[in-house]
Design an enzyme around this catalytic site. Sequence first.
Site, PDB file in Angstrom:
ATOM      1  N   ALA A 181      -7.202   4.980  10.357  1.00 25.76           N
ATOM      2  CA  ALA A 181      -8.546   5.265  11.167  1.00 25.76           C
ATOM      3  C   ALA A 181      -9.237   3.883  11.931  1.00 25.76           C
ATOM      4  O   ALA A 181      -9.584   4.005  12.992  1.00 25.76           O
ATOM      5  CB  ALA A 181      -9.648   5.894  10.338  1.00 25.76           C
ATOM      6  N   PHE A 182      -8.946   3.021  11.076  1.00 22.60           N
ATOM      7  CA  PHE A 182      -9.431   1.688  11.565  1.00 22.60           C
ATOM      8  C   PHE A 182      -8.575   1.313  12.873  1.00 22.60           C
ATOM      9  O   PHE A 182      -9.147   0.787  13.595  1.00 22.60           O
ATOM     10  CB  PHE A 182      -9.114   0.547  10.577  1.00 22.60           C
TER      11      PHE A 182
ATOM     12  N   ASN B 162      -5.782   8.301   1.528  1.00 23.40           N
ATOM     13  CA  ASN B 162      -6.357   7.518   2.998  1.00 23.40           C
ATOM     14  C   ASN B 162      -6.666   8.587   3.983  1.00 23.40           C
ATOM     15  O   ASN B 162      -7.926   8.392   4.425  1.00 23.40           O
ATOM     16  CB  ASN B 162      -4.958   6.814   3.236  1.00 23.40           C
ATOM     17  N   GLU B 163      -5.801   9.308   4.574  1.00 24.20           N
ATOM     18  CA  GLU B 163      -6.057   9.799   5.446  1.00 24.20           C
ATOM     19  C   GLU B 163      -5.178  11.420   5.603  1.00 24.20           C
ATOM     20  O   GLU B 163      -4.163  11.171   5.349  1.00 24.20           O
ATOM     21  CB  GLU B 163      -6.183   9.454   6.996  1.00 24.20           C
TER      22      GLU B 163
ATOM     23  N   THR C 131      -9.995   2.036   6.422  1.00 24.92           N
ATOM     24  CA  THR C 131      -9.407   0.871   6.689  1.00 24.92           C
ATOM     25  C   THR C 131      -7.782   0.697   6.929  1.00 24.92           C
ATOM     26  O   THR C 131      -7.334  -0.403   7.260  1.00 24.92           O
ATOM     27  CB  THR C 131      -9.623  -0.474   5.630  1.00 24.92           C
TER      28      THR C 131
ATOM     29  N   ARG D  93       2.371   6.088  -3.189  1.00 29.37           N
ATOM     30  CA  ARG D  93       3.711   6.871  -3.658  1.00 29.37           C
ATOM     31  C   ARG D  93       3.070   7.001  -5.174  1.00 29.37           C
ATOM     32  O   ARG D  93       3.399   8.300  -5.747  1.00 29.37           O
ATOM     33  CB  ARG D  93       4.897   6.242  -3.495  1.00 29.37           C
TER      34      ARG D  93
ATOM     35  N   ASP E 259       0.780  -1.168  -0.043  1.00 26.53           N
ATOM     36  CA  ASP E 259      -0.140  -0.036   0.030  1.00 26.53           C
ATOM     37  C   ASP E 259       0.736   1.327   0.089  1.00 26.53           C
ATOM     38  O   ASP E 259       0.270   2.296  -0.304  1.00 26.53           O
ATOM     39  CB  ASP E 259      -0.816  -0.025   1.236  1.00 26.53           C
ATOM     40  N   GLY E 260       1.920   1.166   0.510  1.00 23.04           N
ATOM     41  CA  GLY E 260       2.789   2.383   0.592  1.00 23.04           C
ATOM     42  C   GLY E 260       3.301   2.853  -0.629  1.00 23.04           C
ATOM     43  O   GLY E 260       3.410   3.969  -1.058  1.00 23.04           O
TER      44      GLY E 260
END
Length: 315
Positions: free
Chosen positions: A189-190, A145-146, A186, A75, A70-71
Amino acid sequence: MTRRVLIVTHGGRPQAVAAMSEAVDELERAGFEVALHDDDLAETFGDEMAAARAREGVSESEIVMVLGGDGTILRAAELTHGTDVPLLGVNLGHVGFLAESERENLHDAVRRVAAREYVVEERSVVDVVVHRPGEDEPVTGWALNEATVEKAQRDRMIEVAVAVDDRPVSSFGCDGVVIATATGSTAHAFSAGGPVLWPDVDAVLLVPLSAHALFSRPLVIGPRSEYTIDVLDRSPLPGVLTCDGRRSIDLPVGSRVQVRRGTDPLRFARLVHAPFSDRLVSKFNLPVIGWREAADDAAARRAARSAADEHDKEG
């Protein structure tokens, strides 16, 4: 007309290098022109990727294939944000919630891209505006994401006030607050105890981090509303705002952060039409069989063994 794919990966990992080599061979055999990107991207707050997009020829690419976790996908999102080019993630990491395919399915992923057997799904982002004391112009950024407002030091809490649509909701001392998209629900925050939002929920989520308050529940607002987070003058510490864990900016005491649904969604290529429920169960390895069902199954097996033993005795 030549079809083009841009591959983004983490070249420092042997697994990623091997997957990249295989993907390049497969794509070139399928008739694609392949470009590679292995440089780190934006490390400053905002969206300063216009030059990189032009240099890498993102707009001329049919798809950006991401080999990593995911990183790495976050990117790569810095390259495609603001364009119509979709991302296709092939997971080489652990959970890989943003990825569409796994490493062992790389060949099939290339085949389906070549045959255009994929659909494009849009995911909302959040746009962020930062007002800092003593600065006339705000600074802008975005996140898939956030966006997280956190204390800049570990020893004390940061004091913040939260408002929705310019109306105060609460203020408290805390380690920070996470403002997430449905996609990011997910992720950070999850982990902080927030709810899981399905990707098609057009909403923005706020989750306090270790808040010292009676009311510190997660909040969910609609697409036309906006959060405001103030670092209060009484706060003993300044803060720091981080988008997607990558792009950060300092928040002196007295800073204000505004977050709302973004105007430019990101696009993802989807190969599998499985519902999000299946992805959630698979990625988090959720126990879909409860203890009651397991107990009933065990009782049925015991009864079957008992019946078989009685049959053997009678025989």
